[in-house]
Design a protein around this motif. Sequence first.
Motif, PDB file in Angstrom:
ATOM      1  N   ASN A  22      -9.603  -4.652  -3.916  1.00 48.50           N
ATOM      2  CA  ASN A  22      -8.794  -3.658  -4.410  1.00 48.50           C
ATOM      3  C   ASN A  22      -6.464  -4.243  -4.611  1.00 48.50           C
ATOM      4  O   ASN A  22      -6.119  -3.943  -4.904  1.00 48.50           O
ATOM      5  CB  ASN A  22      -8.156  -2.434  -3.956  1.00 48.50           C
ATOM      6  N   LEU A  23      -7.097  -4.987  -3.792  1.00 52.60           N
ATOM      7  CA  LEU A  23      -5.209  -5.924  -2.715  1.00 52.60           C
ATOM      8  C   LEU A  23      -4.723  -7.451  -3.624  1.00 52.60           C
ATOM      9  O   LEU A  23      -3.922  -7.724  -3.136  1.00 52.60           O
ATOM     10  CB  LEU A  23      -4.632  -5.057  -1.913  1.00 52.60           C
ATOM     11  N   GLU A  32     -11.007   1.769   1.828  1.00 48.13           N
ATOM     12  CA  GLU A  32     -10.591   0.778   0.463  1.00 48.13           C
ATOM     13  C   GLU A  32      -9.055  -0.378  -0.058  1.00 48.13           C
ATOM     14  O   GLU A  32      -8.753  -0.699  -0.837  1.00 48.13           O
ATOM     15  CB  GLU A  32      -9.668   2.106  -0.223  1.00 48.13           C
ATOM     16  N   ILE A  33      -8.916  -0.281   1.369  1.00 46.87           N
ATOM     17  CA  ILE A  33      -8.183  -1.665   1.729  1.00 46.87           C
ATOM     18  C   ILE A  33      -8.597  -2.847   1.523  1.00 46.87           C
ATOM     19  O   ILE A  33      -8.706  -3.527   2.769  1.00 46.87           O
ATOM     20  CB  ILE A  33      -6.792  -1.361   3.220  1.00 46.87           C
ATOM     21  N   ARG A  73      -3.696   7.394  -2.851  1.00 51.79           N
ATOM     22  CA  ARG A  73      -3.932   7.740  -1.568  1.00 51.79           C
ATOM     23  C   ARG A  73      -5.162   6.880  -1.667  1.00 51.79           C
ATOM     24  O   ARG A  73      -6.563   6.910  -2.091  1.00 51.79           O
ATOM     25  CB  ARG A  73      -4.575   8.966  -0.727  1.00 51.79           C
ATOM     26  N   PHE A  74      -4.827   5.623  -0.221  1.00 48.98           N
ATOM     27  CA  PHE A  74      -5.760   4.628  -0.108  1.00 48.98           C
ATOM     28  C   PHE A  74      -6.361   5.171   1.168  1.00 48.98           C
ATOM     29  O   PHE A  74      -6.201   5.535   1.929  1.00 48.98           O
ATOM     30  CB  PHE A  74      -4.948   3.450   0.143  1.00 48.98           C
ATOM     31  N   GLU A  75      -7.687   5.042   0.989  1.00 50.13           N
ATOM     32  CA  GLU A  75      -8.989   5.313   2.633  1.00 50.13           C
ATOM     33  C   GLU A  75      -9.155   4.210   3.391  1.00 50.13           C
ATOM     34  O   GLU A  75      -8.694   3.119   2.887  1.00 50.13           O
ATOM     35  CB  GLU A  75      -9.832   5.840   1.952  1.00 50.13           C
ATOM     36  N   VAL A 132       0.676  -0.953  -0.133  1.00 50.94           N
ATOM     37  CA  VAL A 132      -0.369  -0.330   0.451  1.00 50.94           C
ATOM     38  C   VAL A 132       1.393   1.513   0.143  1.00 50.94           C
ATOM     39  O   VAL A 132       0.714   2.400  -0.694  1.00 50.94           O
ATOM     40  CB  VAL A 132      -1.260   0.003   1.241  1.00 50.94           C
ATOM     41  N   LYS A 181      -8.116   5.189 -10.179  1.00 51.02           N
ATOM     42  CA  LYS A 181      -8.077   6.410  -8.221  1.00 51.02           C
ATOM     43  C   LYS A 181      -7.074   7.446  -9.180  1.00 51.02           C
ATOM     44  O   LYS A 181      -7.203   8.419  -9.580  1.00 51.02           O
ATOM     45  CB  LYS A 181      -6.747   5.744  -7.338  1.00 51.02           C
ATOM     46  N   PHE A 188      -7.462  -1.023  -9.594  1.00 49.65           N
ATOM     47  CA  PHE A 188      -7.475   0.178  -8.433  1.00 49.65           C
ATOM     48  C   PHE A 188      -6.308   1.492  -9.000  1.00 49.65           C
ATOM     49  O   PHE A 188      -7.214   2.745  -8.626  1.00 49.65           O
ATOM     50  CB  PHE A 188      -7.171  -0.284  -6.930  1.00 49.65           C
ATOM     51  N   GLU A 201       1.335   4.066  -3.075  1.00 48.63           N
ATOM     52  CA  GLU A 201       0.598   5.710  -2.707  1.00 48.63           C
ATOM     53  C   GLU A 201       1.984   6.240  -3.499  1.00 48.63           C
ATOM     54  O   GLU A 201       1.574   7.589  -3.282  1.00 48.63           O
ATOM     55  CB  GLU A 201       0.179   5.934  -1.374  1.00 48.63           C
ATOM     56  N   MET A 257      -4.593  -4.846  -7.909  1.00 47.37           N
ATOM     57  CA  MET A 257      -3.862  -3.646  -7.310  1.00 47.37           C
ATOM     58  C   MET A 257      -3.551  -2.965  -8.419  1.00 47.37           C
ATOM     59  O   MET A 257      -4.133  -1.094  -8.462  1.00 47.37           O
ATOM     60  CB  MET A 257      -2.222  -3.813  -6.992  1.00 47.37           C
TER      61      MET A 257
END
Length: 83
Positions: free
Chosen positions: A66-67, A61-62, A56-58, A46, A80, A76, A50, A73
Motif C-alpha cells: 500500500n505504501l 494496512e500499513i 484512515r489506515f488500519e 501516512v 479506500k 490505496f 489520512e 499509495m
Amino acid sequence: MMDTVIADLRSFLSTELRVPDAETLDPELSLVRRGILDSIELMRVVNFIESRFGIRFEAHEILPSNLGSLAAMSAFVAKKRAA
C-alpha cells in the motif's frame, strides 16, 4: 484521480520531506527499498494521506503493497475511497 493523488504526494515529498527531484519520481519506484523514505518519513506520509484524502489506515494496512511507491499509495487511496 490517480494523477491528482500522485501530484499531491510528490508535492508533499518535495516540500515537507525535502525529497530531491520528488516532482519527477517514477510512480512505480520503490521509495523505501531505494532509501528515499525511512520508517519515520513513511509514517508522516501516512498522516498526510489520512488528512489530505480523508481516509484512515488500519494497522494491518500499513504495508509495502500500500505504501511502497507513489502508484501503490494512489491505488490505496482509490480503493479506500471506493469502499
